[in-house]
Design an enzyme around this catalytic site. Structure first.
Site, mmCIF file in Angstrom:
data_model
loop_
_atom_site.group_PDB
_atom_site.id
_atom_site.type_symbol
_atom_site.label_atom_id
_atom_site.label_comp_id
_atom_site.label_asym_id
_atom_site.label_seq_id
_atom_site.Cartn_x
_atom_site.Cartn_y
_atom_site.Cartn_z
ATOM 1 C CG ASP A 180 0.718 3.964 -13.088
ATOM 2 O OD1 ASP A 180 0.065 3.020 -12.624
ATOM 3 O OD2 ASP A 180 1.800 3.817 -13.675
ATOM 4 C CD GLU A 201 4.015 -2.720 -8.361
ATOM 5 O OE1 GLU A 201 5.169 -2.544 -8.776
ATOM 6 O OE2 GLU A 201 3.135 -3.266 -9.037
#
Length: 302
Positions: A51, A229
């Site tokens: 991430d 997402e």
């Protein structure tokens, strides 16, 4: 989640070598993938990242990643090598929700010399989540100020307000209206997919928290499994583009990869306005399950 996984070629070789001699070495059609001789060397930047978010400041790149207390790194070149500077949090988040020690998916932006880091607290498979924010005026390892939760879902203050009653407060990304400068936070995962909410002028909370002016950016109708997402929004040449991940990313068995065509992938849609509605290249609304595929990813083995 915004995921980046590295699976070295040697690991694939080891898996093939470990196969019992009596088992066929011929894969099923759904497990046949193209080969290439142009794959770059693994991890030349000396950093394994989940991430990631990168900002450019004072002639250097700063990379923030999900991890213990949200670590961040510095490099003169975006390809590295990277040196750790410090962490955004000096301990557990002040938000009593999810994994307080190891936040996910940080997004850092800068305004007038102040840095804002939005981070996620949650646990896998849960909608009991929160997005928090911390600020600092320096990127030298100095302490940041943790301001607590911007939004919550599942439990906690404000989680009983729509759309936080149906959405999942993870994977925050930030965008400003190119015309007005108004700031918005995009977020969401599975359940009811991706949403957008306006921020207050100080970027530390949402406007009108009792009745937020929320809009939905993407949705997969007619299904209970809605794997979208990791949204991120950009602006170019009169259009806002929302990029997002689609599909199951990980936790597959060795011979349990998705069938061809269902691989984890990155999709995109665009709109003339920051609030949408967004459509893909074929004109299909993202709210109707649309999204142009721009990249397919081979899932990792966990």
């Amino acid at each position: 989640m915004h995921l980046l996984f590295l699976l070295p070629i040697t690991a694939l070789v080891a898996l093939a070598g470990a196969r019992p001699a009596s088992q066929s070495l011929t894969p099923t059609l759904s497990q046949v993938y193209e080969t290439t001789d142009t794959i770059p060397l693994p991890n030349v930047g000396n950093l394994q990242v989940h991430d990631p978010n990168v900002v450019f400041w004072d002639d250097h790149y700063y990379l923030f990643k999900g991890g213990w207390h949200v670590p961040y790194f510095k490099a003169a070149n975006v390809s590295g090598p990277w040196t750790q500077v410090g962490t955004v949090l000096d301990g557990e988040s002040i938000i009593h929700q999810g994994n307080r020690s190891r936040p996910w998916a940080p997004t850092t932006v800068e305004r007038n010399g102040t840095f804002y880091c939005y981070y996620t607290l949650s646990t896998h498979g849960s909608r009991n989540s929160a997005i928090g924010v911390a600020t600092s005026t320096k990127l030298d390892g100095s302490p940041w100020k943790d301001h607590g939760a911007v939004i919550r879902t599942g439990e906690g203050n404000g989680s009983d307000v729509w759309p936080f009653t149906i959405s999942n407060a993870i994977d925050a990304s930030f965008i400003r209206d190119n015309a007005t400068g108004k700031a918005y936070l995009n977020y969401g995962s599975y359940w009811h997919d991706i949403w957008q909410i306006p921020l207050t002028d100080d970027w530390l909370s949402i406007e009108n928290p009792a009745k937020p002016d929320a809009v939905q950016l993407s949705f997969i109708p007619g299904q209970t499994f809605r794997p979208e997402e990791g949204s991120w929004m950009s602006y170019h040449d009169g259009y806002y583009y929302v990029w997002f991940s689609h599909g199951k990313c990980c936790s597959f068995d060795v011979r349990g990869f998705p069938v061809r065509g269902d691989e984890y992938n990155i999709r995109v849609g665009r709109s003339r306005t920051v609030r949408g509605p967004f459509v893909d290249r074929d004109g299909k609304l993202l709210l109707d399950g649309g999204g142009t595929i721009v990249k397919r990813n081979w899932a990792t083995i966990i």
